[in-house]
Each structure stands twice: as structure tokens, then as C-alpha cells.
Motif scaffolding. Structure first.
Motif, PDB file in Angstrom:
ATOM      1  N   SER A 184      -4.630  -0.102   5.651  1.00  0.00           N
ATOM      2  CA  SER A 184      -5.161  -0.163   4.287  1.00  0.00           C
ATOM      3  C   SER A 184      -4.634  -1.384   3.550  1.00  0.00           C
ATOM      4  CB  SER A 184      -4.785   1.105   3.516  1.00  0.00           C
ATOM      5  OG  SER A 184      -5.295   2.258   4.141  1.00  0.00           O
ATOM      6  N   LEU A 185      -3.361  -1.678   3.757  1.00  0.00           N
ATOM      7  CA  LEU A 185      -2.742  -2.816   3.091  1.00  0.00           C
ATOM      8  C   LEU A 185      -3.346  -4.128   3.579  1.00  0.00           C
ATOM      9  CD1 LEU A 185      -0.419  -3.311   1.073  1.00  0.00           C
ATOM     10  CD2 LEU A 185       1.112  -3.561   3.015  1.00  0.00           C
ATOM     11  N   ARG A 186      -3.604  -4.206   4.874  1.00  0.00           N
ATOM     12  CA  ARG A 186      -4.193  -5.416   5.436  1.00  0.00           C
ATOM     13  C   ARG A 186      -5.596  -5.654   4.875  1.00  0.00           C
ATOM     14  NH1 ARG A 186      -4.897  -3.947  10.660  1.00  0.00           N
ATOM     15  NH2 ARG A 186      -7.041  -3.409  10.110  1.00  0.00           N
ATOM     16  N   LYS A 187      -6.393  -4.586   4.791  1.00  0.00           N
ATOM     17  CA  LYS A 187      -7.747  -4.729   4.245  1.00  0.00           C
ATOM     18  C   LYS A 187      -7.693  -5.168   2.785  1.00  0.00           C
ATOM     19  CE  LYS A 187      -9.711  -1.247   7.350  1.00  0.00           C
ATOM     20  NZ  LYS A 187     -10.293   0.133   7.441  1.00  0.00           N
ATOM     21  N   LEU A 188      -6.742  -4.627   2.052  1.00  0.00           N
ATOM     22  CA  LEU A 188      -6.601  -4.995   0.649  1.00  0.00           C
ATOM     23  C   LEU A 188      -6.203  -6.462   0.511  1.00  0.00           C
ATOM     24  CD1 LEU A 188      -6.888  -3.457  -2.036  1.00  0.00           C
ATOM     25  CD2 LEU A 188      -4.439  -3.017  -1.953  1.00  0.00           C
ATOM     26  N   ALA A 189      -5.345  -6.920   1.383  1.00  0.00           N
ATOM     27  CA  ALA A 189      -4.889  -8.308   1.320  1.00  0.00           C
ATOM     28  C   ALA A 189      -5.998  -9.278   1.692  1.00  0.00           C
ATOM     29  CB  ALA A 189      -3.696  -8.505   2.249  1.00  0.00           C
ATOM     30  N   ASP A 190      -6.987  -8.817   2.470  1.00  0.00           N
ATOM     31  CA  ASP A 190      -8.077  -9.693   2.890  1.00  0.00           C
ATOM     32  C   ASP A 190      -9.055  -9.990   1.760  1.00  0.00           C
ATOM     33  OD1 ASP A 190      -7.176 -10.044   5.441  1.00  0.00           O
ATOM     34  OD2 ASP A 190      -8.333  -8.382   6.280  1.00  0.00           O
ATOM     35  N   HIS A 191      -9.005  -9.186   0.695  1.00  0.00           N
ATOM     36  CA  HIS A 191      -9.885  -9.420  -0.444  1.00  0.00           C
ATOM     37  C   HIS A 191      -9.369 -10.596  -1.263  1.00  0.00           C
ATOM     38  CE1 HIS A 191     -12.612  -5.978  -0.097  1.00  0.00           C
ATOM     39  NE2 HIS A 191     -11.556  -5.291   0.344  1.00  0.00           N
ATOM     40  N   THR A 192     -10.199 -11.042  -2.172  1.00  0.00           N
ATOM     41  CA  THR A 192      -9.800 -12.158  -3.023  1.00  0.00           C
ATOM     42  C   THR A 192      -8.562 -11.829  -3.819  1.00  0.00           C
ATOM     43  OG1 THR A 192     -10.452 -13.533  -4.896  1.00  0.00           O
ATOM     44  CG2 THR A 192     -11.401 -11.345  -4.807  1.00  0.00           C
ATOM     45  N   ALA A 193      -7.725 -12.825  -4.038  1.00  0.00           N
ATOM     46  CA  ALA A 193      -6.488 -12.623  -4.788  1.00  0.00           C
ATOM     47  C   ALA A 193      -6.743 -12.543  -6.278  1.00  0.00           C
ATOM     48  CB  ALA A 193      -5.512 -13.764  -4.502  1.00  0.00           C
ATOM     49  N   HIS A 194      -7.993 -12.695  -6.706  1.00  0.00           N
ATOM     50  CA  HIS A 194      -8.273 -12.708  -8.140  1.00  0.00           C
ATOM     51  C   HIS A 194      -8.892 -11.404  -8.627  1.00  0.00           C
ATOM     52  CE1 HIS A 194      -7.328 -16.947  -7.986  1.00  0.00           C
ATOM     53  NE2 HIS A 194      -8.228 -17.106  -7.022  1.00  0.00           N
ATOM     54  N   GLY A 195      -9.003 -10.427  -7.746  1.00  0.00           N
ATOM     55  CA  GLY A 195      -9.608  -9.171  -8.143  1.00  0.00           C
ATOM     56  C   GLY A 195      -8.593  -8.055  -8.258  1.00  0.00           C
ATOM     57  N   PRO A 196      -9.019  -6.876  -8.705  1.00  0.00           N
ATOM     58  CA  PRO A 196      -8.107  -5.740  -8.890  1.00  0.00           C
ATOM     59  C   PRO A 196      -7.557  -5.208  -7.576  1.00  0.00           C
ATOM     60  CG  PRO A 196     -10.403  -5.068  -9.193  1.00  0.00           C
ATOM     61  CD  PRO A 196     -10.406  -6.566  -9.109  1.00  0.00           C
ATOM     62  N   GLU A 197      -8.301  -5.476  -6.452  1.00  0.00           N
ATOM     63  CA  GLU A 197      -7.818  -4.941  -5.182  1.00  0.00           C
ATOM     64  C   GLU A 197      -6.436  -5.516  -4.840  1.00  0.00           C
ATOM     65  OE1 GLU A 197     -10.672  -6.498  -5.560  1.00  0.00           O
ATOM     66  OE2 GLU A 197     -12.320  -5.148  -5.030  1.00  0.00           O
ATOM     67  N   THR A 198      -6.321  -6.853  -4.879  1.00  0.00           N
ATOM     68  CA  THR A 198      -5.060  -7.474  -4.519  1.00  0.00           C
ATOM     69  C   THR A 198      -3.985  -7.166  -5.543  1.00  0.00           C
ATOM     70  OG1 THR A 198      -6.335  -9.241  -3.499  1.00  0.00           O
ATOM     71  CG2 THR A 198      -3.996  -9.640  -3.808  1.00  0.00           C
ATOM     72  N   ALA A 199      -4.360  -6.999  -6.788  1.00  0.00           N
ATOM     73  CA  ALA A 199      -3.382  -6.666  -7.819  1.00  0.00           C
ATOM     74  C   ALA A 199      -2.735  -5.315  -7.550  1.00  0.00           C
ATOM     75  CB  ALA A 199      -4.043  -6.661  -9.193  1.00  0.00           C
ATOM     76  N   GLY A 200      -3.400  -4.488  -6.730  1.00  0.00           N
ATOM     77  CA  GLY A 200      -2.828  -3.182  -6.422  1.00  0.00           C
ATOM     78  C   GLY A 200      -1.969  -3.170  -5.179  1.00  0.00           C
ATOM     79  N   LEU A 201      -1.742  -4.344  -4.577  1.00  0.00           N
ATOM     80  CA  LEU A 201      -0.930  -4.406  -3.369  1.00  0.00           C
ATOM     81  C   LEU A 201       0.447  -3.785  -3.573  1.00  0.00           C
ATOM     82  CD1 LEU A 201      -1.592  -7.944  -1.804  1.00  0.00           C
ATOM     83  CD2 LEU A 201      -1.876  -5.737  -0.675  1.00  0.00           C
ATOM     84  N   ARG A 202       1.074  -4.117  -4.701  1.00  0.00           N
ATOM     85  CA  ARG A 202       2.424  -3.615  -4.942  1.00  0.00           C
ATOM     86  C   ARG A 202       2.446  -2.094  -4.996  1.00  0.00           C
ATOM     87  NH1 ARG A 202       3.378  -5.958 -10.357  1.00  0.00           N
ATOM     88  NH2 ARG A 202       1.119  -6.150 -10.297  1.00  0.00           N
ATOM     89  N   GLN A 203       1.416  -1.515  -5.612  1.00  0.00           N
ATOM     90  CA  GLN A 203       1.368  -0.056  -5.718  1.00  0.00           C
ATOM     91  C   GLN A 203       1.156   0.601  -4.359  1.00  0.00           C
ATOM     92  OE1 GLN A 203      -0.148  -2.148  -7.945  1.00  0.00           O
ATOM     93  NE2 GLN A 203       1.425  -1.712  -9.488  1.00  0.00           N
ATOM     94  N   VAL A 204       0.316  -0.023  -3.522  1.00  0.00           N
ATOM     95  CA  VAL A 204       0.082   0.532  -2.182  1.00  0.00           C
ATOM     96  C   VAL A 204       1.356   0.451  -1.349  1.00  0.00           C
ATOM     97  CG1 VAL A 204      -1.223   0.245  -0.039  1.00  0.00           C
ATOM     98  CG2 VAL A 204      -2.372  -0.006  -2.239  1.00  0.00           C
ATOM     99  N   ILE A 205       2.058  -0.683  -1.431  1.00  0.00           N
ATOM    100  CA  ILE A 205       3.310  -0.838  -0.696  1.00  0.00           C
ATOM    101  C   ILE A 205       4.318   0.208  -1.141  1.00  0.00           C
ATOM    102  CG2 ILE A 205       5.286  -2.371  -0.330  1.00  0.00           C
ATOM    103  CD1 ILE A 205       3.261  -4.716  -0.582  1.00  0.00           C
ATOM    104  N   ALA A 206       4.466   0.362  -2.455  1.00  0.00           N
ATOM    105  CA  ALA A 206       5.424   1.335  -2.976  1.00  0.00           C
ATOM    106  C   ALA A 206       5.086   2.744  -2.517  1.00  0.00           C
ATOM    107  CB  ALA A 206       5.468   1.261  -4.498  1.00  0.00           C
ATOM    108  N   GLY A 207       3.792   3.058  -2.451  1.00  0.00           N
ATOM    109  CA  GLY A 207       3.367   4.395  -2.053  1.00  0.00           C
ATOM    110  C   GLY A 207       3.622   4.713  -0.599  1.00  0.00           C
TER     111      GLY A 207
END
Length: 560
Positions: free
Chosen positions: A147-170
Motif C-alpha cells: 500500500s505504501l509503495r502504491k501511494l508513493a508512486d502517485h504524484t507528490a503534489h496530491g493528498p495521496e503522498t501527503a498521507g504517507l506519514r500516516q500510513v507509515i505510522a499506522g
């Protein structure tokens, strides 16, 4: 690829293939006469020759220090790998190094490459926690990592990548610290790049992630050296030595570390158990502070299959605990703070069975706490500043003598200087056991001459020297169990009777009991030297007692 079988090499060729200077080979021979391969023949010019395969196998035990590695050589590469590469040989050992290289290289890059994340843009503890978290998730949580890898593959300017920290913490056992979450805000692109980089070099073997994790911890320990927070770490070779000494001696159901720092002692025990196939069924627990170091300990243990390890906040002195462990353990390993103050005005503690320690030093608070937690047949190994073995403080000497007479002290191992990144204080390993009411003898091992330099100021114990220390202790235990005589090794180990220990005023420094190794070609009389050392020690005890009395007087005046 050339096979080394049957090939003979000279000392000069060994140096060239291993990438060292010619004197280094002579130093290896001189320092390790029992293990370095001997010459098998002489060439036409009379030059001694060695079997290349034997030399390569011996060099496999010697990891190339970071300051001696070439640009393309990965962390963990040995001189044996370099020797084979130089000779054109291919073996299982060198293949392992090649297989491990991509992941270890990317970890080193993430830890130190300023182009990915400019140094100083994220505080060192927050950078360390995030990168260690990524290694943990990639190595042990495949679904979360996908899930984290798919999220990182999205653009860094959208809400998906902004949620990386929350996914990692979870995906972590205890989440991320608030400071780490905050520090990485606005740096989602760098975080996404780190995820993609690790994923592109993912390994199939979880053991490679353990190596990568340990490499990161060591690199941060080096980077922390001299700063506030450097005391969070225990040198890996110290932890491995402690684990090699006591782990095989006990049929354990639980290992506990009451001051776990970054978890090195417990992970060393788990690694020892894993080698014997028993790690999964044994309980692991610990306590420590600050919370950051506990997080690192949890991640290191989780990566090794112990994500449910019971890890709680601790204190710098057991007498300050508000909630003691409440149960006995079979194994206890710890590197508690050196020479810190105790709990001050703490009431008499239940674990002070040999007497209250002085308030200005918690060393014997820790030693008594360890003995009190041991189950029948249990063993503890604690790292202590050398002064604990010889302190002339009235209270400490009383406690030490009572522990000896009660059979709670089994062995002391003095370690070489320079093992710690953060302090030059020389240390001794204390092996303790559940009291049995009497003492016949104690084993003393003087390992101060061991160790190899990792850098100009930091030393470590290679695996074969860790094994040599442990082998000596286990040989002594075997001799006790079978009723046979233990001979010891001149200049390295000796068993001293309780009568001799009483005669030395219960001073337990191994150097008092282990005579120097005889010099070849001479037959010195060591008795005069020992008598001189005893006289000097007595004078030092008197001086230490005077200083301790002065300190206690000052403390009483200030506490009045």
C-alpha cells in the motif's frame, strides 16, 4: 571464475589480493597464531607459501572497516570477499556479499546522501526513526508495504503522498513519534523517493533487512557520537559477547533487559536463539528511556519476529521504579547507565538484599536488582564501569563481598578500551546467577588485549574473538559440571578460589587474578609483580575510601 583449491600464495600476494599493506599480513599472523593458516611450502626463492582457500576462509571473519572500504564495496563485505574478487574466484560467501549489496548500499545512501535529503533539514533522531521504520515495514509487513509503495508512486503534489506519514505510522507497533511526523511535513517527495528506492532494491530474505536495520542503527550511533543522545546505544560487539556468554547456559522461557537502550542486548539474544531454532517460542521483555530508544528497540525486535515484545518505560536506577517487573526471568542482560546517581531518598528497596547502595552511584542498585529478578538457575550479564569491581566505598564493598559470599557472582570479563562511541570509560561484564548460599570460586577473563579498530578511536570485537571469550567461560562451566580441573589460559583466564578473593578484599578486577602471559625466551617471576600490584591496589583503595567519605559528607551537607 577461478577455483582457489590448490592455489598457493605468498604473503605479498595475500596483501595485494586483500587490498592491505604487506605489514598487515604479518600483524594478522602475529596476533592470531592459533587461527591464521600456516605456510605449507616454500617456493624456489625460499618464500613461504599458503593455501589460498584457507587464507580466504580465515579472511571471511574479518569485516572491512568503513574507512577502509572501496567506493563500490558494500557494508558487511569482508577481506575474504575482496581476496576472492581480486583472485577471480567465486564462492558462496562472495555471492552472499553481492546479493546483499543492493539493499545495504541503498541504506547507506539514505543514511548519508545529502542529495536525497539535505543534512540538517530533518533532525537526526527523526530521520533515523523514519528510515528505520521504512526498513521494518519493507522487511516484515508486506501488505502494508504494498500500500505504501502504491501511494508513493502517485504524484507528490496530491493528498495521496501527503498521507504517507500516516500510513507509515499506522503500520508500526507504536506509531511514529509526534516530532518525526512533524519534521517530515513538507518533505513528502523525499519520503516517497526513499520508499521507491528501498522497494527497487528489496530483498527476499528477511535476514538482509535485519542487517540493513542494524547497519542504520550503527551509522546513527557513529553520527551521534559526542552529542546528547549518544548514550542511547550499546556497541553491537559488546551485546553479542554478553549474549554468547549467558544465552547458551540457560533453558530460558524469557529474556529481559531492564535498561534496553536501542535494544541491542535483546536482539543479540534473539539472534543467538534464532541460530538454534528456538527464538519464536521465547518471551522477550524490556524497559528503557527515552521513548525514542524504546521505539528503535521495538522495531529491531519486530523485524526479528518479536513484534509483541513487552517494552515499557524505565528509569536510570531500579530504586526509582514505581512498578517493578513482578516476576522472575531466566535471562537478564543490560547495559545500565554508568555511575549515575541513585534515587536519592528512596526508601529501602526489596531487591537490596545485600544492603543499600550509596545514593551517589546506582551501580550496586542495578547489580542487586538483576540478582533479585533471576529465577533459580537463571543468569544475568551486566555491563559495568570498572570501578564497580574495585570500589572502596564502604557500602559498595559491603554489598560486593556479600554478593560474592552468597554465590551470586560467577564470572567477570574485562573488555578492551574504545568499544563505545560515546565514552572512553573502561568496562567489565559481570555474570551473575541466582544465589546459592556459598561461593567456591569465580572465573576471571582478561580480554583487554582483544579487539580491532573500526576507526582511529573506536574498537570492536570480531566474531571469532567473541567466540573465544564465550568458549573460555563455557569450558570453565563444563569443568565444574564434570568435576574436572580447569586450567585456564595464561594471560587470558583463571579461576580464583574464595580464599584468594577474600585475601584481595573482595576486589574483583580480572587483572588481579590473571597473570600476564609469559614472554617467549624468558621465565619471569610474577610473584613480585603481583605483590607490587596488590600494594598499589591497597593504596588506591585507601585513597578511594577517603574520596568517597568526602563525597558522602558533601552530599549530607547539601541534603540537610
Amino acid at each position: 571464475m577461478e577455483d582457489l583449491t590448490g592455489r598457493l600464495v605468498s604473503r605479498a600476494e595475500i596483501a595485494r589480493l586483500a587490498g592491505v599493506r604487506r605489514p598487515a599480513v604479518s600483524n594478522w599472523e602475529r596476533r592470531h597464531p592459533d587461527t591464521f593458516p600456516g605456510p605449507v611450502s616454500a617456493g624456489e626463492s625460499g618464500t613461504e607459501l599458503f593455501r589460498a582457500a584457507e587464507v580466504a576462509n580465515w579472511l571471511d571473519r574479518r569485516v572491512i572497516p568503513v574507512n577502509a572500504r572501496g567506493k563500490d564495496e558494500p557494508a558487511g563485505m569482508t577481506y575474504g570477499d575482496r581476496f576472492r574478487a581480486g583472485s577471480g574466484a567465486s564462492t558462496v560467501a562472495s555471492s552472499r556479499a553481492v546479493d546483499a549489496a543492493p539493499l545495504l548500499r541503498v541504506v547507506e545512501r539514505l543514511a548519508s546522501d545529502d542529495t536525497l535529503l539535505p543534512r540538517g533539514s530533518v533532525p537526526l533522531p527523526d530521520r533515523a526513526e523514519m528510515l528505520l521504520a521504512l526498513i521494518y515495514l519493507c522487511g516484515s509487513q508486506p501488505r502494508m508495504w504494498s500500500s505504501l509503495r502504491k501511494l508513493a508512486d502517485h504524484t507528490a503534489h496530491g493528498p495521496e503522498t501527503a498521507g504517507l506519514r500516516q500510513v507509515i505510522a499506522g503500520g508500526l507497533p507504536t506509531g511514529l513519534s509526534p516530532s518525526t511526523v512533524q519534521s517530515w511535513q513538507g518533505r513528502e517527495q523525499a519520503l516517497a523517493d526513499a520508499v521507491r528506492l528501498i522497494d527497487a532494491h528489496a530483498a527476499e530474505d528477511r535476514g538482509q533487512y535485519v542487517r540493513a536495520f542494524d547497519l542504520l542503527v550503527r551509522k546513527y550511533a557513529e553520527e551521534w557520537a559526542g552529542r546528547a543522545g549518544s548514550e542511547l546505544f550499546t556497541p553491537v560487539s559488546v551485546a553479542r559477547t554478553a549474549a554468547a556468554l549467558v544465552t547458551p547456559t540457560v533453558d530460558a522461557t524469557e529474556a529481559h533487559d531492564p535498561f534496553c537502550r536501542a535494544g541491542e542486548m535483546l536482539t543479540a539474544v534473539v539472534d543467538t536463539w534464532t541460530a538454534t531454532g528456538s527464538a519464536a517460542s521465547i518471551r522477550v521483555s524490556g524497559a528503557g528511556l527515552p521513548e525514542f530508544s524504546l521505539r528503535l528497540a521495538r522495531l529491531g525486535l519486530g523485524l526479528r519476529g518479536h513484534s509483541s515484545a513487552e517494552m515499557k518505560p524505565g528509569t536510570t536506577a531500579p530504586s526509582a521504579l514505581t512498578a517493578p517487573l513482578g516476576r522472575k526471568v531466566d535471562l537478564l542482560l543490560a547495559n545500565p547507565p554508568f555511575n549515575v546517581r541513585g534515587a536519592g531518598s528512596a526508601p529501602r528497596q526489596g531487591h537490596w538484599q545485600y544492603g543499600p547502595p550509596p545514593s551517589h552511584n546506582a551501580n550496586f542498585d542495578w547489580l542487586q536488582y538483576a540478582v533479585d529478578l533471576l529465577s533459580p538457575g537463571g543468569r544475568a550479564c551486566l555491563v559495568m564501569a570498572n570501578i564497580a569491581a574495585t570500589s572502596a566505598n564502604r557500602r559498595e564493598r559491603t554489598i560486593r563481598s556479600a554478593m560474592v559470599e552468597d554465590g551470586a557472582v560467577e564470572c567477570l570479563v574485562s573488555l578492551p578500551p574504545g568499544l563505545f562511541f560515546s565514552t572512553g570509560i573502561p568496562v567489565t561484564l559481570w555474570i551473575l546467577r541466582a544465589p546459592r548460599g556459598r561461593c567456591d570460586e569465580i572465573l576471571f577473563i582478561d580480554a583487554r588485549a582483544l579487539g580491532e579498530m573500526l576507526s582511529r578511536s573506536v574498537r570492536h570485537l570480531p566474531d571469532h574473538e567473541v567466540a573465544a571469550v564465550a568458549r573460555e567461560y563455557h569450558a570453565w562451566r563444563d569443568a565444574q559440571a564434570t568435576g574436572t580441573a580447569y586450567r585456564g589460559r595464561a594471560g587470558f583466564s583463571r579461576s580464583a578460589s574464595i580464599g584468594e578473593i577474600r585475601g584481595n578484599g573482595y576486589a574483583l578486577a580480572p587483572s588481579l587474578y590473571v597473570s600476564p602471559a609469559p614472554v617467549e625466551g624468558s621465565a619471569p617471576d610474577h610473584h613480585a609483580r603481583i605483590d607490587h600490584l596488590r600494594d598499589e591496589l591497597a593504596k588506591l583503595h585507601e585513597e578511594a575510601a577517603r574520596i568517597d567519605a568526602a563525597v558522602e559528607s558533601i552530599l549530607r551537607r547539601h541534603s540537610a
